[in-house]
Structure formats: structure tokens, C-alpha cells
Scaffold this motif. Structure first.
Motif: not given
Length: 314
Positions: A13-20, A132-138
């Protein structure tokens, strides 16, 4: 009742959010570049597209590394995830750091115009929100894992074998820092009328990506050649083994990471003299139960009954 999210699915999920997020940033920069005619923004679009490709490598790493063990690979395919993560680090080094530094140098030499400043600021703002959204997930995943390991965030990042989420964390942190540097460079270029500042910002961003790529590359390379567990975990494993009633000492203890969340333990154990074979078998079962109860990541435990002084290591 929902099923608890496993570390593996959380990493996906973290990788998918970062990719998106990276793909959205690439599209935004491309649109701004086409509208403003800014070569710098078009180059940044290519940079973000490269980040998206990096996330594809990390996704492949997660999927390939979680395949079950078979006859040809009895310890599973966990190490393959580090190979793909290592490739991702190299790609970041070449396509990210190399291009940013080159583009910065060329901007300083040629004085390339940044294009429409307003469009650039809007894109940077959109990119900052997406990153920021991706970083918050990670960050959420890293903090949760650090709590499970009873360590600090920095300690977890230094010792974790889940290099995919580690890559996303550092990549997003570098991206956020890079956006601030880019905004500062464009702002100074606008105020002073000198495109040198834009080039300097691009070089600094490239150096930042270079550091991240080297750190991630070294981390994956170390894991691939057979990295042991952290010393504190090593000492705890040794103490648990030595705590078995019929064990007098543990002359040798070796550990190795088999993949993200997978650990092998091999030890030479000195048992009490003249203890029955059945008691040794029971002790070995008890040792494996204790270790897996304390560290669920331990997949294999091999204990070799050995006389005191026959061999010491670790």
C-alpha cells in the motif's frame, strides 16, 4: 470485522500510494511545462516519471520476494526483493541524481529561462501536497513498525530489512526537501533575474538524490550478501537460548536475514553433560518456541549440540 493489515500488505500500500503520487506529480509538471514552455518544468516532469518507474521496481520487489519456498529455493525468495530494490536505487542514481545535476549545470551555463513562474509555483504546490500524502503513509508504517520492534524511528530505518518502505520514506523525504529547494531556486531566479539560482537548486536536488541512492544501494547490497540481525536482537536470542534449563552455554550464534521479515538462526549449543537425548529434543523445541514467540520474524532455527569450547563465534 476487518482483517488486520499485515506488514507485507502495508508495504504494498505504501509503494502504491507513492507511485500514484509520483505519477500525479509528473502529469502536473508536464501540463505546466506545455502551458508555460518551460524546459525546466518539462525536465522535472521526466524526473517525476523516473520516480514512478522506481516505484514499479519496488512493487515488483514486494511481489517477487513474497513467493513461497520450493525445492530449488528452500528458504524462499525473500532476497529477490532486495535485488529489485537495488535496481531501483541504481535507477534513482542514474535517472534522478544524474539528470538533475546535469540539468542544473546546463542551466547555469546556458541561462535557460524557467518559463511561467506562476505555473511553476502552482505545480510545486500540487507536488508538495501529493508527496506529503505519500510521505504520511510511509511515516505511519515506519512509526508502527518501530513500536512493534520497541525501537526508535531512526533505529528502525537503520536496521529494517524492508528496504521498499525504507526507499519510499527516504525518496519522499528527499522529494519534499527538493520541492522546497526548487521553490527557493525559482523564487531567487525571479527576484534577481539570474537563472543561476535555478541551476544551483537543481544541482542541490541532484546531490540530495545521490545521497539517498547511495544509502539505499548500500543497504540492499549489505542484505544481499548475508546481513546479520542487529546486535541487541543477537544478544536477546543468545540469552533466550542460554536460558533453557539444560543449556550451559551458546559458544556460537549466527543469524542471517532471508528477506523482509525473515530470519535464520543457527547456533552451537552446549548442553548439560549426560542429559538424555529426549531432553535435548525437548529443549530444542522449547528454544524454537521461545525465539519465535519473542521474534515472529524468525523462520528457521538450527541448533547443533556442541561441547564447551568446541567453537566460538558471534
Amino acid at each position: 470485522m476487518s482483517t488486520p493489515e499485515t506488514p507485507e500488505s502495508e508495504s504494498v500500500g505504501t509503494v502504491l500510494v507513492a507511485g500514484a503520487a509520483n505519477l500525479a506529480i509528473a502529469v502536473a509538471k508536464l501540463v505546466a511545462g506545455l502551458i508555460s514552455g518551460s524546459a525546466a518544468m518539462l525536465s522535472e516532469a521526466a524526473h517525476s516519471l523516473a520516480d514512478t518507474v522506481t516505484e514499479v521496481f519496488l512493487y515488483v520487489a514486494l511481489r517477487r520476494g513474497t513467493r513461497p519456498a520450493d525445492k530449488e529455493h528452500p528458504f524462499g525468495y525473500g532476497k529477490e526483493s532486495w535485488i529489485w530494490a537495488f535496481i531501483a536505487a541504481i535507477f534513482m542514481f542514474v535517472a534522478g541524481a544524474g539528470f538533475s545535476i546535469y540539468h542544473g549545470v546546463m542551466t547555469i551555463i546556458e541561462g535557460e529561462h524557467t518559463g511561467n513562474y506562476v505555473a511553476s509555483y502552482i505545480v510545486l504546490a500540487v507536488a508538495f501536497v501529493a508527496e506529503s500524502v505519500s510521505f504520511a503513509k510511509a511515516l505511519k508504517q515506519v512509526r508502527g513498525a518501530a513500536r512493534r520492534w520497541d525501537t526508535t524511528l531512526g533505529g528502525y530505518l537503520r536496521h529494517t530489512s524492508d528496504t521498499t518502505v525504507k526507499a519510499v520514506f527516504f525518496e519522499d523525504l528527499a522529494a519534499l526537501t527538493g520541492l522546497v529547494l526548487a521553490a527557493a531556486g525559482i523564487g531567487l531566479a525571479q527576484v534577481t533575474g539570474s537563472e543561476t539560482w535555478d541551476g544551483v537548486a537543481s544541482i542541490l536536488i541532484g546531490l540530495l538524490l545521490l545521497v539517498v541512492a547511495v544509502v539505499l544501494g548500500h543497504s540492499n547490497a549489505s542484505l544481499l550478501v548475508g546481513q546479520a540481525v542487529p546486535q541487541r536482537m543477537h544478544d536477546r536470542i543468545a540469552a533466550d537460548l542460554a536460558g533453557i534449563d539444560v543449556v550451559t552455554s551458546v559458544p556460537t550464534l549466527l543469524t542471517m536475514r532471508l528477506g523482509p521479515g525473515g530470519i535464520l538462526v543457527a547456533a552451537k549449543v552446549d548442553f548439560v553433560d549426560d542429559v538424555p537425548a529426549g531432553a535435548i529434543e525437548t529443549a530444542c523445541d522449547e528454544a524454537e518456541r521461545r525465539l519465535r514467540e519473542t521474534f515472529p520474524e524468525i523462520r528457521y532455527v538450527f541448533l547443533d549440540p556442541t561441547r564447551e569450547g568446541a567453537g566460538r563465534s558471534g
